[in-house]
Design a protein around this motif. Structure first.
Motif, PDB file in Angstrom:
ATOM      1  N   ALA A 147       5.466  10.647   6.105  1.00  0.00           N
ATOM      2  CA  ALA A 147       5.868  10.374   7.485  1.00  0.00           C
ATOM      3  C   ALA A 147       5.071   9.200   8.055  1.00  0.00           C
ATOM      4  O   ALA A 147       5.622   8.332   8.751  1.00  0.00           O
ATOM      5  N   ALA A 148       3.776   9.159   7.772  1.00  0.00           N
ATOM      6  CA  ALA A 148       2.954   8.045   8.247  1.00  0.00           C
ATOM      7  C   ALA A 148       3.396   6.727   7.619  1.00  0.00           C
ATOM      8  O   ALA A 148       3.435   5.684   8.291  1.00  0.00           O
ATOM      9  N   ALA A 149       3.748   6.760   6.328  1.00  0.00           N
ATOM     10  CA  ALA A 149       4.224   5.546   5.662  1.00  0.00           C
ATOM     11  C   ALA A 149       5.528   5.059   6.282  1.00  0.00           C
ATOM     12  O   ALA A 149       5.747   3.851   6.441  1.00  0.00           O
ATOM     13  N   GLY A 150       6.412   5.990   6.636  1.00  0.00           N
ATOM     14  CA  GLY A 150       7.655   5.597   7.288  1.00  0.00           C
ATOM     15  C   GLY A 150       7.405   4.963   8.644  1.00  0.00           C
ATOM     16  O   GLY A 150       8.052   3.970   9.015  1.00  0.00           O
ATOM     17  N   THR A 183       0.823  -1.216   0.000  1.00  0.00           N
ATOM     18  CA  THR A 183       0.000   0.000   0.000  1.00  0.00           C
ATOM     19  C   THR A 183       0.850   1.257   0.000  1.00  0.00           C
ATOM     20  O   THR A 183       0.629   2.183  -0.794  1.00  0.00           O
ATOM     21  N   THR A 184       1.835   1.321   0.890  1.00  0.00           N
ATOM     22  CA  THR A 184       2.616   2.547   1.033  1.00  0.00           C
ATOM     23  C   THR A 184       3.570   2.770  -0.134  1.00  0.00           C
ATOM     24  O   THR A 184       3.834   3.922  -0.510  1.00  0.00           O
ATOM     25  N   PHE A 190       1.566   1.068  14.404  1.00  0.00           N
ATOM     26  CA  PHE A 190       1.154   0.634  13.072  1.00  0.00           C
ATOM     27  C   PHE A 190      -0.233   1.171  12.739  1.00  0.00           C
ATOM     28  O   PHE A 190      -0.459   1.742  11.661  1.00  0.00           O
ATOM     29  N   LEU A 191      -1.175   0.999  13.649  1.00  0.00           N
ATOM     30  CA  LEU A 191      -2.545   1.440  13.405  1.00  0.00           C
ATOM     31  C   LEU A 191      -2.628   2.955  13.262  1.00  0.00           C
ATOM     32  O   LEU A 191      -3.325   3.470  12.373  1.00  0.00           O
ATOM     33  N   ALA A 192      -1.914   3.673  14.129  1.00  0.00           N
ATOM     34  CA  ALA A 192      -1.946   5.128  14.052  1.00  0.00           C
ATOM     35  C   ALA A 192      -1.341   5.616  12.741  1.00  0.00           C
ATOM     36  O   ALA A 192      -1.884   6.514  12.073  1.00  0.00           O
ATOM     37  N   GLY A 193      -0.212   5.027  12.341  1.00  0.00           N
ATOM     38  CA  GLY A 193       0.422   5.427  11.090  1.00  0.00           C
ATOM     39  C   GLY A 193      -0.448   5.152   9.876  1.00  0.00           C
ATOM     40  O   GLY A 193      -0.563   5.990   8.975  1.00  0.00           O
ATOM     41  N   MET A 194      -1.099   3.995   9.840  1.00  0.00           N
ATOM     42  CA  MET A 194      -1.943   3.661   8.698  1.00  0.00           C
ATOM     43  C   MET A 194      -3.173   4.556   8.630  1.00  0.00           C
ATOM     44  O   MET A 194      -3.618   4.949   7.540  1.00  0.00           O
TER      45      MET A 194
END
Length: 498
Positions: free
Chosen positions: A111-114, A22-23, A79-83
């Motif tokens: 940044a979220a993908a990282g 996805t990312t 993981f959940l917060a970043g996605m």
């Protein structure tokens, strides 16, 4: 068959593969829509550069702190917060009415993908051990590579289907349903958060120095070109920050504190050499893909759909060769990476020769063939190399080890995208001594990409000498080729876990 001792482990791997796809698909799919995005938003060259490369900038900056935070506080919540942030930022970027909105949303999304990808690497290292860990990391690398290769064909189909005015928006929205599915599965299937690092205190000073150093390295390559004096100042600043970071990490170790970058990573020659190989290979492939897209659309006047058709064989060939790469690893070990690099050099040089001598009518077909060879080469190089690199990351620094590797790749991507595209644009405009025109420009840019792959051969060969061969028994694969059939899970555990 997916690796894993039980159904729960295989479910975790599916979530990790979905997150990686996805990312990385989100970035790759946008490249082919850059011309339509620029015209639709009225963006100038600097805006476009920030939209494309800013994602890599933020991605790279978030990897190491994300991995460190995951080691310290557990991975599932991060993981959940970043996605979730990745999903929301993608929607904002797709609906943005001006360049500034899209740039800001892409920086947040990167940044979220990282943050997500640093948890993915750490989770795989936490859940899998022995040969299963190698297979899981290999599948993650293959999935990411195929997703990156599928980006241009999918982007071309969306632009062709929805038109130049709105097609780029659908390219940015393509990751939204993928992110939503990944988020749902992660909520159910990821293991509960747990710490893998012994010290709960984050190295804030080291984190700040690492981010500042990464920023000073990457920003000059994604900003509007300036004077040579300004470039020297940026380079001097990056060197000073890097030296300060190294000194700070050593001082922290002497004081008995856990540094941001685990000492085992800095002292492992196979890890460092494998990371150098990954940087050159990743930077070359990303830059080559972008230059091909620009050449086909602006140089040959092909539509986005035809450009996608030329790029598609690369994705197909990479998927096939990645699935077969481990058979070659069983026979010749880590030399498989060198075979992939040499094949990639041949593909780049073949493309350079083709654009100089093949008539325009037949050129798309010939370039599609060279793309197939390039994709097959990538499949042989990417997965075995990444697996070998991450085998040298200790369990208590699994997230940081994966973060450092991916951060290095993102820095290489930003540098190579800027450098190779500059070679193409300046040559195409006729401002260089070698002449002008799109064909000459593409040939020269392809030669630069071949040179990057040739440079990667040096650390690849040095790593072969740095990794001692293991006792072999026919039929059982190891990182260096055939090896003994025994359970390595005990070897992969830290002393505290044994």
């Amino acid at each position: 068959m997916l690796p894993g001792e039980d159904r729960a482990a295989r479910r975790v791997l599916l979530v990790c593969l979905a997150a990686g796809a996805t990312t990385l698909l989100d970035q790759a799919v946008l490249n082919i829509a850059v011309p339509s995005l620029r015209h639709s938003l009225g963006a100038d060259a600097a805006d476009v550069q920030w939209i494309v490369a800013g994602y890599s900038l933020a991605f790279g900056l978030a990897l190491v702190p994300g991995g460190s935070l995951g080691d310290l506080h557990g991975r599932k919540r991060l993981f959940l917060a970043g996605m979730a942030v990745f999903l929301l930022a993608g929607v904002v970027a797709a609906t943005g009415g001006g360049p500034g909105t899209v740039i800001g949303a892409r920086l947040v999304q990167g940044a979220a993908a990282g943050l997500v990808n640093s948890q993915v690497i750490g989770t795989i290292q936490d859940v899998f051990h022995g040969l299963d860990r190698g297979r899981a990391l290999g599948l993650y690398a293959v999935t990411a590579g195929v997703a990156a290769a599928l980006g241009p064909p999918l982007g071309g189909a969306l632009v062709a289907g929805y038109g130049a005015g709105t097609g780029w928006r659908y390219c940015l929205l393509l990751s939204a349903p993928c992110a939503l599915v990944t988020l749902t599965l992660a909520t159910r299937w990821l293991p509960p958060p747990r710490r893998t690092a012994r010290d709960s205190r984050l190295d804030v000073t080291g984190l700040g120095l690492a981010c500042a150093c990464t920023l000073t390295v990457m920003v000059p390559f994604i900003r509007t070109p300036g004077s040579g004096g300004a470039a020297l100042l940026w380079a001097a600043g990056a060197c000073a920050l890097a030296g300060t970071f190294v000194a700070q990490q050593r001082l922290r170790v002497r004081r008995g504190r856990v540094p941001l970058v685990h000492p085992a990573l800095a002292s492992s020659r196979p890890y460092l050499l494998g990371t150098a190989v990954a940087m050159a290979q990743f930077g070359s492939s990303i830059a080559a893909s972008l230059v091909l897209t620009v050449f086909l659309q602006d140089g040959l006047g092909l539509s986005a759909l035809m450009t996608a058709a030329v790029s598609l064989p690369s994705a197909v060939a990479m998927g096939v060769s990645s699935a077969l790469a481990w058979r070659l690893v069983r026979r010749i070990g880590v030399r498989t990476v060198s075979v992939g690099l040499v094949s990639g050099i041949c593909a780049a040089l073949a493309g350079a020769v083709a654009v100089l001598f093949v008539p325009a009518a037949a050129l798309p077909i010939v370039l599609a063939a060279t793309q197939a060879l390039s994709g097959a080469a990538g499949g042989l190089a990417v997965s075995p190399n990444q697996t070998q690199v991450l085998q040298h990351a200790p369990a208590e620094a699994a997230g940081v080890g994966g973060g450092v590797l991916q951060m290095a790749q993102r820095i290489a991507a930003a540098v190579c995208l800027s450098a190779v595209s500059a070679v193409y644009l300046h040559t195409a405009s006729g401002t260089t001594a070698v002449g002008g025109g799109p064909r000459t420009a593409y040939a020269l840019a392809s030669c630069v990409c071949a040179g990057l792959l040739a440079a990667a051969l040096v650390p690849a060969r040095l790593r072969r000498a740095a990794v001692p061969p293991r006792p072999s028994r026919p039929g059982v694969p190891t990182a260096n080729g055939p090896g003994p059939r025994h359970d390595r899970r005990r070897e992969d555990r830290s002393p505290q876990e044994r």
